[in-house]
Design a protein around this motif. Sequence first.
Motif, PDB file in Angstrom:
ATOM      1  N   LEU A  18      21.871 -22.748   4.735  1.00 18.22           N
ATOM      2  CA  LEU A  18      21.490 -24.136   4.959  1.00 18.22           C
ATOM      3  C   LEU A  18      21.781 -24.982   3.724  1.00 18.22           C
ATOM      4  CD1 LEU A  18      20.155 -26.184   6.886  1.00 18.22           C
ATOM      5  CD2 LEU A  18      17.966 -25.636   5.770  1.00 18.22           C
ATOM      6  N   LEU A  19      22.652 -25.986   3.894  1.00 19.18           N
ATOM      7  CA  LEU A  19      22.954 -26.927   2.822  1.00 19.18           C
ATOM      8  C   LEU A  19      21.869 -27.991   2.731  1.00 19.18           C
ATOM      9  CD1 LEU A  19      25.019 -27.899   0.681  1.00 19.18           C
ATOM     10  CD2 LEU A  19      26.187 -29.146   2.513  1.00 19.18           C
ATOM     11  N   PHE A  20      21.557 -28.618   3.855  1.00 15.98           N
ATOM     12  CA  PHE A  20      20.418 -29.523   3.982  1.00 15.98           C
ATOM     13  C   PHE A  20      20.240 -29.839   5.457  1.00 15.98           C
ATOM     14  CE2 PHE A  20      23.864 -32.486   4.094  1.00 15.98           C
ATOM     15  CZ  PHE A  20      23.429 -33.617   4.758  1.00 15.98           C
ATOM     16  N   TYR A  36      14.300 -38.897   6.704  1.00 19.09           N
ATOM     17  CA  TYR A  36      13.746 -37.802   5.919  1.00 19.09           C
ATOM     18  C   TYR A  36      14.679 -36.595   6.010  1.00 19.09           C
ATOM     19  CZ  TYR A  36       9.124 -40.062   5.674  1.00 19.09           C
ATOM     20  OH  TYR A  36       8.076 -40.916   5.427  1.00 19.09           O
ATOM     21  N   ILE A  37      14.977 -35.975   4.877  1.00 19.19           N
ATOM     22  CA  ILE A  37      15.763 -34.748   4.883  1.00 19.19           C
ATOM     23  C   ILE A  37      15.108 -33.715   3.962  1.00 19.19           C
ATOM     24  CG2 ILE A  37      17.919 -35.950   5.388  1.00 19.19           C
ATOM     25  CD1 ILE A  37      18.739 -35.586   2.507  1.00 19.19           C
ATOM     26  N   THR A  38      15.498 -32.461   4.155  1.00 15.23           N
ATOM     27  CA  THR A  38      14.947 -31.377   3.351  1.00 15.23           C
ATOM     28  C   THR A  38      15.565 -31.377   1.960  1.00 15.23           C
ATOM     29  OG1 THR A  38      16.660 -29.842   4.107  1.00 15.23           O
ATOM     30  CG2 THR A  38      14.619 -29.949   5.389  1.00 15.23           C
ATOM     31  N   ARG A  39      14.906 -30.704   1.023  1.00 15.06           N
ATOM     32  CA  ARG A  39      15.462 -30.560  -0.314  1.00 15.06           C
ATOM     33  C   ARG A  39      14.936 -29.291  -0.950  1.00 15.06           C
ATOM     34  NH1 ARG A  39      12.364 -31.877  -4.913  1.00 15.06           N
ATOM     35  NH2 ARG A  39      14.302 -32.125  -6.030  1.00 15.06           N
ATOM     36  N   GLU A  40      15.596 -28.863  -2.026  1.00 16.46           N
ATOM     37  CA  GLU A  40      15.125 -27.762  -2.844  1.00 16.46           C
ATOM     38  C   GLU A  40      14.448 -28.317  -4.089  1.00 16.46           C
ATOM     39  OE1 GLU A  40      18.414 -25.239  -3.778  1.00 16.46           O
ATOM     40  OE2 GLU A  40      18.869 -24.784  -1.674  1.00 16.46           O
ATOM     41  N   ASP A  41      13.533 -27.556  -4.672  1.00 17.23           N
ATOM     42  CA  ASP A  41      12.781 -28.086  -5.802  1.00 17.23           C
ATOM     43  C   ASP A  41      13.553 -28.025  -7.118  1.00 17.23           C
ATOM     44  OD1 ASP A  41      12.736 -25.394  -6.214  1.00 17.23           O
ATOM     45  OD2 ASP A  41      10.556 -25.193  -6.323  1.00 17.23           O
ATOM     46  N   ASP A  42      14.731 -27.386  -7.148  1.00 22.63           N
ATOM     47  CA  ASP A  42      15.488 -27.301  -8.389  1.00 22.63           C
ATOM     48  C   ASP A  42      16.891 -27.885  -8.247  1.00 22.63           C
ATOM     49  OD1 ASP A  42      16.414 -25.379  -6.696  1.00 22.63           O
ATOM     50  OD2 ASP A  42      16.500 -23.765  -8.174  1.00 22.63           O
ATOM     51  N   GLU A  43      17.096 -28.763  -7.270  1.00 23.17           N
ATOM     52  CA  GLU A  43      18.417 -29.351  -7.092  1.00 23.17           C
ATOM     53  C   GLU A  43      18.640 -30.492  -8.088  1.00 23.17           C
ATOM     54  OE1 GLU A  43      18.180 -30.349  -3.016  1.00 23.17           O
ATOM     55  OE2 GLU A  43      17.101 -32.231  -3.331  1.00 23.17           O
TER      56      GLU A  43
END
Length: 279
Positions: free
Chosen positions: A113-115, A136-143
């Motif tokens: 999953l990229l986003f 609204y979109i998903t994200r990673e906490d270290d991007e």
Amino acid sequence: MRFNHIFKLTNENETHREYKCDNVNINIDFISGSALRVAVFNDNAEMLPTFTVNPNNNLSSLGRSRLSVDGFDCVAPVVEKFENKEKFVLDCGVTVDLDLNNFILSYSKESKLLFADRAPLAYNFEGEFGNGSYHYITREDDEHIFGLGDKSGLINKAGQVYRIETADSMGFDAEKTDPLYKHVPFYICENSVGAYGIYYDTTDTSFVDLGRRMTIAWFIMFFSEASFLFYNNMLACAASRLFRLSGASIIAAAQWHIPMRLTHKIRCRAFWIKLKTLI
């Protein structure tokens, strides 16, 4: 029904698809082999022309229809249809999965999953989030996130909130003042899977939360006062796709669309080296 919107495909050709639920319309245009445009608007939406999308590099004083695909090198994806779901495979290798329940788009690269749009609801279809347009979109906490135009603070914008608006800020604080003079609603996000860019085609007052606020999960949120939402996902070579979209030259786009902090030359050079890896 609020919070539960089942979209149906109403029209299609090889590079264009139209969906509808009640009075909400969503169009997808595959404007290249690595980019697509998503348009969300109501039946009665009054859409002014755009002056920032200019792939032909010949924008008139009257602007351009927001729904126009003139000048784009549209490329047909491979399409698969399932019950209440669709899948598109783009030339760049990214797979886009569409859940027609609340129109959730997910983007994968090499099965990772990229986003994705944030489930269960990513858009303000029936005023669930109040007035205006939301995404609204998903994200990673270290991007890492770069862009947004003339912004103060660190080059990596992850975890910050910004107004997307123009203000003549004399004597501004280079670390904290927001907004500043030149804004561009475009950013590049790099995470553990890859990189992508999103350009929101709006000149209305907006703001973006790049991960400062957390509820049950990390997310990115874009808000605009406009009653419609147009955005372009660049799924490969994001900076180059923006240059093609806007009709700007490489030099002009590097200076204005993804501006470098000219008062901090060391940071500027570090950012340009990083940007070249994402182009």
